[in-house]
Design an enzyme around this catalytic site. Structure first.
Site, short mmCIF file in Angstrom:
data_model
loop_
_atom_site.label_atom_id
_atom_site.label_comp_id
_atom_site.label_asym_id
_atom_site.label_seq_id
_atom_site.Cartn_x
_atom_site.Cartn_y
_atom_site.Cartn_z
CE LYS A 191 34.70 46.40 40.58
NZ LYS A 191 34.86 45.06 39.96
CD GLU A 267 49.67 49.93 46.63
OE1 GLU A 267 50.55 49.76 45.76
OE2 GLU A 267 49.91 50.29 47.79
CB CYS A 301 51.60 45.75 39.61
SG CYS A 301 51.80 45.10 41.26
CD GLU A 398 51.01 47.80 34.20
OE1 GLU A 398 49.84 48.17 33.98
OE2 GLU A 398 51.37 47.20 35.22
P1 NAD Z 1 41.80 47.44 35.90
O1 NAD Z 1 42.23 48.80 36.29
O2 NAD Z 1 41.21 47.24 34.56
O3 NAD Z 1 40.68 46.92 36.93
C1 NAD Z 1 40.92 46.88 38.33
C2 NAD Z 1 39.58 46.89 39.05
O4 NAD Z 1 38.91 48.11 38.76
C3 NAD Z 1 38.64 45.77 38.64
O5 NAD Z 1 37.90 45.35 39.76
C4 NAD Z 1 37.72 46.46 37.63
O6 NAD Z 1 36.45 45.86 37.53
C5 NAD Z 1 37.61 47.83 38.26
N1 NAD Z 1 37.27 48.90 37.31
C6 NAD Z 1 37.55 48.97 36.00
N2 NAD Z 1 37.08 50.13 35.49
C7 NAD Z 1 36.49 50.80 36.51
C8 NAD Z 1 35.83 52.05 36.61
N3 NAD Z 1 35.68 52.86 35.57
N4 NAD Z 1 35.37 52.42 37.83
C9 NAD Z 1 35.53 51.63 38.90
N5 NAD Z 1 36.15 50.43 38.86
C10 NAD Z 1 36.63 50.03 37.67
O7 NAD Z 1 43.03 46.49 36.17
P2 NAD Z 1 43.15 44.92 35.93
O8 NAD Z 1 43.26 44.65 34.48
O9 NAD Z 1 42.09 44.21 36.71
O10 NAD Z 1 44.54 44.61 36.68
C11 NAD Z 1 45.77 44.82 36.10
C12 NAD Z 1 46.33 46.18 36.50
O11 NAD Z 1 46.41 46.27 37.91
C13 NAD Z 1 47.75 46.40 35.99
O12 NAD Z 1 47.87 47.71 35.55
C14 NAD Z 1 48.59 46.15 37.23
O13 NAD Z 1 49.85 46.76 37.20
C15 NAD Z 1 47.72 46.70 38.30
N6 NAD Z 1 48.07 46.14 39.61
C16 NAD Z 1 48.70 46.95 40.52
C17 NAD Z 1 49.10 46.44 41.74
C18 NAD Z 1 49.81 47.29 42.77
O14 NAD Z 1 49.86 46.87 43.92
N7 NAD Z 1 50.34 48.44 42.43
C19 NAD Z 1 48.83 45.10 42.05
C20 NAD Z 1 48.18 44.31 41.11
C21 NAD Z 1 47.80 44.85 39.89
#
Ligand code: NAD
Length: 494
Positions: A191, A267, A301, A398
């Site tokens: 997803k 992650e 991240c 962040e």
């Molecule tokens: P997010 O947590 O809002 O969303 C990530 C994914 O989860 C998306 O596909 C989103 O649609 C889905 N999602 C959101 N709410 C959900 C729920 N309640 N249930 C299931 N799925 C859900 O994050 P974002 O804004 O897309 O990305 C940025 C974040 O990701 C930052 O916090 C960044 O640090 C983190 N990130 C971490 C890494 C790592 O490797 N540690 C890498 C890239 C990004």
């Protein structure tokens, strides 16, 4: 709106099959959502509509789980060498089409083309690396300590995997999971983030071309992630959740997975300290800071969130960093001259505005940037804040944007305590010419990864991941594939 089939890269080649306009990729077929609903994909550089893709419901998600279940035995029984060859072909096709894929990433994500090219190369490497890992899954044969029998440890695919990825690296966050999952013999449902689905679908078409059988990789986009994911996790055939995204969503998903005791890899977010000691090579430190801070316009991240500079070199470092930041070209990701693209959406930019205002109101010095340009696109300029006080909100959150927040420190002990003063523990960076100090500080920093005189830690051959509330498990390196394998112990009297 551009019809998906007419989206062409700058060199005029088409890279999205017509069927992608339907969206969902289930059992090797392109399908519209059963509800007929679609979601809009917006170009953050212009705020215009790029495409519409299918918006999956729980019904569609369960069709994807059925497809993954039907393909599971066949894929698990496919010879590791064959799985490896298919993954190798994925690497080759991605590499051949790197320019097209980079352009697509820039279009839907907004990142500068140079960043997008770097992402495609990084993303493709997860297929090359895992093509090699597929044939090197190591079991064990031991004699029991009592000498009475043997212990055999065999590794088997964990089962059907649900993979969830964010928008900031739409290709790499997917391949970092799909590569090892497929190498391990698992089938998956991905997803992707609804902001950047086109890259995931373009890659799905590429996997099929590389020989990945129908049902092994399924892709569903949705605007209702919590209900759709909860439904999938409730299916007893699903044995793995691998999530990349924010810490708050990670916590919610851990609770959901706990209901069914599903193995989780997480992650999550970061709050990276970047420490510059006064014995550092200043140019190396500046180069490293620019990479650690400004890759993807700060939307990573691993981005340097808090920059600590030792007092003797503080003024010199601030001035030089300001100079570099002011000279960055801001513009659309797809323009070849752009160094800093837009934020992903209006909300992300509003967060930056609020964080900068908060820091300045508490006494931070605004050295450059800080004003939202009056133009279409979610742009925010490269910004330098000096003398950032401890209580500023951006020390605990962040930033996820092109804002360099700098403060001064005096001693090693003091800066280690300040760096560790966060719930996050993903990446950290240290610049010093003193190698023993570098290792001493590395051991005391509570972070999963550390760049020593380097602003980039990501490498498919290395274990990527965080400690504390930045996550659970590792992706990449020799560790990555074991997240998708389960140990089976066989006691035998032989
Ligand atoms: P997010 O947590 O809002 O969303 C990530 C994914 O989860 C998306 O596909 C989103 O649609 C889905 N999602 C959101 N709410 C959900 C729920 N309640 N249930 C299931 N799925 C859900 O994050 P974002 O804004 O897309 O990305 C940025 C974040 O990701 C930052 O916090 C960044 O640090 C983190 N990130 C971490 C890494 C790592 O490797 N540690 C890498 C890239 C990004």
């Amino acid at each position: 709106m551009i019809n998906n089939s007419t989206i062409a890269s700058s060199n005029g080649r088409f890279y999205l099959p017509d069927q992608v306009a339907k969206g969902l990729y289930i059992n090797g077929l392109w399908q519209v959502a059963s509800s007929g609903k679609t979601l809009d994909v917006i170009d953050p550089s212009s705020e215009s509509l790029v495409a519409r893709v299918a918006d999956a419901s729980e019904v569609d998600a369960m069709a994807a789980i059925e497809a993954a279940a039907a393909a599971a035995t066949g894929w698990a029984n496919t010879a590791p060498r064959k799985r490896g060859e298919i993954l190798r072909r994925c690497f080759e096709l991605m590499t051949e089409r790197a320019d097209d894929l980079a352009w697509l990433i820039s279009l839907e994500n907004g990142k500068a083309l140079s960043d997008a090219r770097g992402e495609v190369a990084y993303a493709a490497e997860f297929f090359r690396w895992n093509a090699e890992e597929a044939v090197r899954i190591q079991g064990q044969l031991l004699t029991a300590p009592a000498g009475t029998n043997r212990i055999i440890v065999d590794y088997q695919p964990i089962g059907i995997c649900v993979l969830i990825t964010p928008w900031n690296f739409p290709a790499a966050m997917a391949t970092r999971k799909i590569g090892p999952a497929l190498a391990a013999g698992c089938t998956v449902v991905l997803k992707p983030a609804s902001e950047t689905p086109l890259t995931a679908y373009a890659l799905a078409a590429l996997y099929a071309e590389a020989g990945v059988p129908p049902g092994v990789v399924n892709v569903v986009t949705t605007t209702s992630p919590s209900t759709v994911i909860a439904k999938m996790l409730a299916d007893p055939r699903v044995r793995k959740l691998s999530f990349t995204g924010s810490t708050p969503v990670g916590r919610t998903l851990l609770a959901e997975a706990a209901k069914h005791v599903i193995s989780c890899s997480m992650e999550l977010g970061g709050n990276a300290p970047l420490i510059v000691f006064d014995d550092a090579d200043i140019d190396t430190a500046l180069d490293g800071t620019m990479i650690a801070k400004m890759r993807n316009a700060g939307q990573a991240c691993t981005a340097a969130n808090r920059i600590f500079v030792q007092s003797n070199i503080y003024d010199q470092f601030v001035e030089k960093l300001q100079n570099r930041m002011e000279n960055m070209i801001v513009g659309p990701g797809t323009s070849p001259h752009t160094a800093c693209g837009p934020m992903i959406n209006a909300k992300a930019r509003e967060k930056l505005v609020a964080l900068v205002e908060n820091a300045v109101s508490l006494g931070a010095q605004l050295k450059c940037g800080g004003a939202t340009p009056n133009m279409k696109g979610y742009y925010y300029p490269p910004t330098v804040l000096a003398d950032v006080p401890l209580q500023a909100k951006l020390n605990n959150e962040e930033i996820f944007g092109p804002v360099a927040a700098i403060s001064k420190f005096n001693t090693e002990e003091e800066v280690i305590a300040r760096a560790n003063d966060t719930e996050y523990g993903l990446a950290a960076y240290v610049f010093t010419r003193d190698v023993s100090r570098g290792f001493r500080v590395a051991r005391q920093l509570e972070f999963g990864m550390m760049g020593l005189n380097r602003g980039l830690v990501s490498d498919p051959a290395a274990p990527f991941g965080g400690v504390k509330q930045s996550g659970l498990g590792r992706e990449g390196g020799t560790h990555g594939i074991y997240e998708f394998l389960e140990a089976k112990y066989i006691a035998t009297s032989i």
